[in-house]
Scaffold this active site. Structure first.
Site, PDB file in Angstrom:
ATOM      1  CE  LYS A 185      -3.972  -2.080   2.532  1.00 28.72           C
ATOM      2  NZ  LYS A 185      -4.934  -2.100   3.456  1.00 28.72           N
ATOM      3  CE1 TYR A 191      -9.608  -3.179   0.264  1.00 24.65           C
ATOM      4  CE2 TYR A 191      -9.144  -1.320  -0.625  1.00 24.65           C
ATOM      5  CZ  TYR A 191      -8.855  -2.169   0.646  1.00 24.65           C
ATOM      6  OH  TYR A 191      -7.377  -2.314   0.916  1.00 24.65           O
ATOM      7  CG  ASN A 250      -3.322  -2.019   7.095  1.00 22.97           C
ATOM      8  OD1 ASN A 250      -3.539  -1.361   5.967  1.00 22.97           O
ATOM      9  ND2 ASN A 250      -4.205  -2.465   7.460  1.00 22.97           N
ATOM     10  CG  HIS A 256      -5.573  -6.372  -0.064  1.00 23.61           C
ATOM     11  ND1 HIS A 256      -6.141  -6.230   0.759  1.00 23.61           N
ATOM     12  CD2 HIS A 256      -5.672  -6.950  -0.941  1.00 23.61           C
ATOM     13  CE1 HIS A 256      -7.549  -6.609  -0.483  1.00 23.61           C
ATOM     14  NE2 HIS A 256      -7.026  -7.530  -1.532  1.00 23.61           N
ATOM     15  CD  GLU A 269      -9.135  -9.333  -3.664  1.00 22.86           C
ATOM     16  OE1 GLU A 269      -9.696  -8.613  -2.478  1.00 22.86           O
ATOM     17  OE2 GLU A 269      -7.808  -9.841  -2.991  1.00 22.86           O
TER      18      GLU A 269
HETATM   19  P1  IDP Z   1      -8.141  -6.990   5.800  1.00 24.17           P
HETATM   20  O1  IDP Z   1      -7.117  -6.032   4.958  1.00 24.17           O
HETATM   21  O2  IDP Z   1      -6.399  -6.881   6.983  1.00 24.17           O
HETATM   22  O3  IDP Z   1      -7.928  -7.558   4.715  1.00 24.17           O
HETATM   23  P2  IDP Z   1     -10.718  -5.526   6.009  1.00 24.17           P
HETATM   24  O4  IDP Z   1     -11.706  -5.295   6.917  1.00 24.17           O
HETATM   25  O5  IDP Z   1     -11.067  -6.294   5.162  1.00 24.17           O
HETATM   26  O6  IDP Z   1      -8.686  -5.678   6.657  1.00 24.17           O
HETATM   27  O7  IDP Z   1     -10.446  -3.792   5.817  1.00 24.17           O
HETATM   28  C1  IDP Z   1     -10.174  -3.390   5.291  1.00 24.17           C
HETATM   29  C2  IDP Z   1      -9.059  -1.771   5.007  1.00 24.17           C
HETATM   30  O8  IDP Z   1      -9.586  -0.922   5.710  1.00 24.17           O
HETATM   31  C3  IDP Z   1      -7.992  -2.259   5.795  1.00 24.17           C
HETATM   32  O9  IDP Z   1      -7.325  -3.219   5.770  1.00 24.17           O
HETATM   33  C4  IDP Z   1      -7.402  -1.213   6.759  1.00 24.17           C
HETATM   34  O10 IDP Z   1      -6.960  -0.354   5.836  1.00 24.17           O
HETATM   35  C5  IDP Z   1      -9.404  -0.770   6.477  1.00 24.17           C
HETATM   36  N1  IDP Z   1      -9.822  -0.280   7.913  1.00 24.17           N
HETATM   37  C6  IDP Z   1     -10.521  -1.749   8.590  1.00 24.17           C
HETATM   38  N2  IDP Z   1     -10.786  -1.320   9.347  1.00 24.17           N
HETATM   39  C7  IDP Z   1     -11.099   0.096   9.668  1.00 24.17           C
HETATM   40  C8  IDP Z   1     -11.378   0.640  10.635  1.00 24.17           C
HETATM   41  O11 IDP Z   1     -12.438   0.174  11.879  1.00 24.17           O
HETATM   42  N3  IDP Z   1     -10.744   1.931  10.395  1.00 24.17           N
HETATM   43  C9  IDP Z   1     -10.276   2.330   9.737  1.00 24.17           C
HETATM   44  N4  IDP Z   1      -9.711   1.609   8.465  1.00 24.17           N
HETATM   45  C10 IDP Z   1     -10.043   0.862   8.329  1.00 24.17           C
HETATM   46 MG    MG Z   2      -9.819  -7.545   3.459  1.00 23.36          MG
END
Ligand code: IDP
Ligand code: MG
Length: 136
Positions: free
Chosen positions: A12, A52, A115, A118, A129
């Site tokens: 990312k 997304y 983070n 992805h 994807e």
């Molecule tokens: P993942 O990336 O671990 O699969 P997902 O639940 O699919 O997590 O969420 C996609 C992305 O959305 C996450 O990687 C993160 O960057 C963002 N995200 C998820 N939950 C939150 C939140 O509560 N606040 C802000 N961003 C979030």
């Molecule tokens: Mg995810």
């Protein structure tokens, strides 16, 4: 019996911006992943919204799509036995605060939104994807 799979990984903008792509790719290679295809691109917000779409109803959707399209990313097809799960394990928890030692998000993640990586969450989504980024 071999259960070779492909999954999609994205480095990312927060990680590309800090020049961490080489180190992160090395972490994948050290875990036995083969990088089958990769490209560094920047996507439009509209493309991030499509990518997304499953998160469309979440309060963080708009920020998430703005963020993913805010700078260069590296998208990769990773291949290994049970690649989908193996990649999720190597990535670590969504919130870097909860990620365990040895994971990419523990090492490099800045926050729940920044983070660093992805990864596809199922074999079905991995196929979708991979097509999203690599089908021409
Ligand atoms: P993942 O990336 O671990 O699969 P997902 O639940 O699919 O997590 O969420 C996609 C992305 O959305 C996450 O990687 C993160 O960057 C963002 N995200 C998820 N939950 C939150 C939140 O509560 N606040 C802000 N961003 C979030
Ligand atoms: Mg995810």
């Amino acid at each position: 019996m071999s259960n070779s799979e492909q999954t999609l990984s994205i480095i990312k903008p927060d990680a590309v911006e800090r020049n961490l792509d080489s180190e992160i790719k090395l972490m994948f290679k050290n875990k036995g992943f083969k990088i089958v295809q990769e490209k560094k691109i920047q996507i439009e917000k509209s493309e991030a919204e499509r990518f997304y779409k499953v998160h469309e109803t979440k309060p963080f959707y708009k920020d998430l799509c703005e963020y993913l399209s805010s700078g260069p990313i590296v998208v990769m097809i990773l291949e290994k036995e049970n690649a989908v799960l193996a990649n999720r394990e190597l990535m670590g928890a969504t919130n870097p605060k909860d990620a365990i030692d040895g994971t990419i998000r523990k090492k490099y993640g800045l926050s729940i939104d920044k983070n660093s990586v992805h990864g596809s969450d199922s074999l079905e989504n991995a196929k979708l994807e991979i097509d999203f980024f690599f089908k021409d």
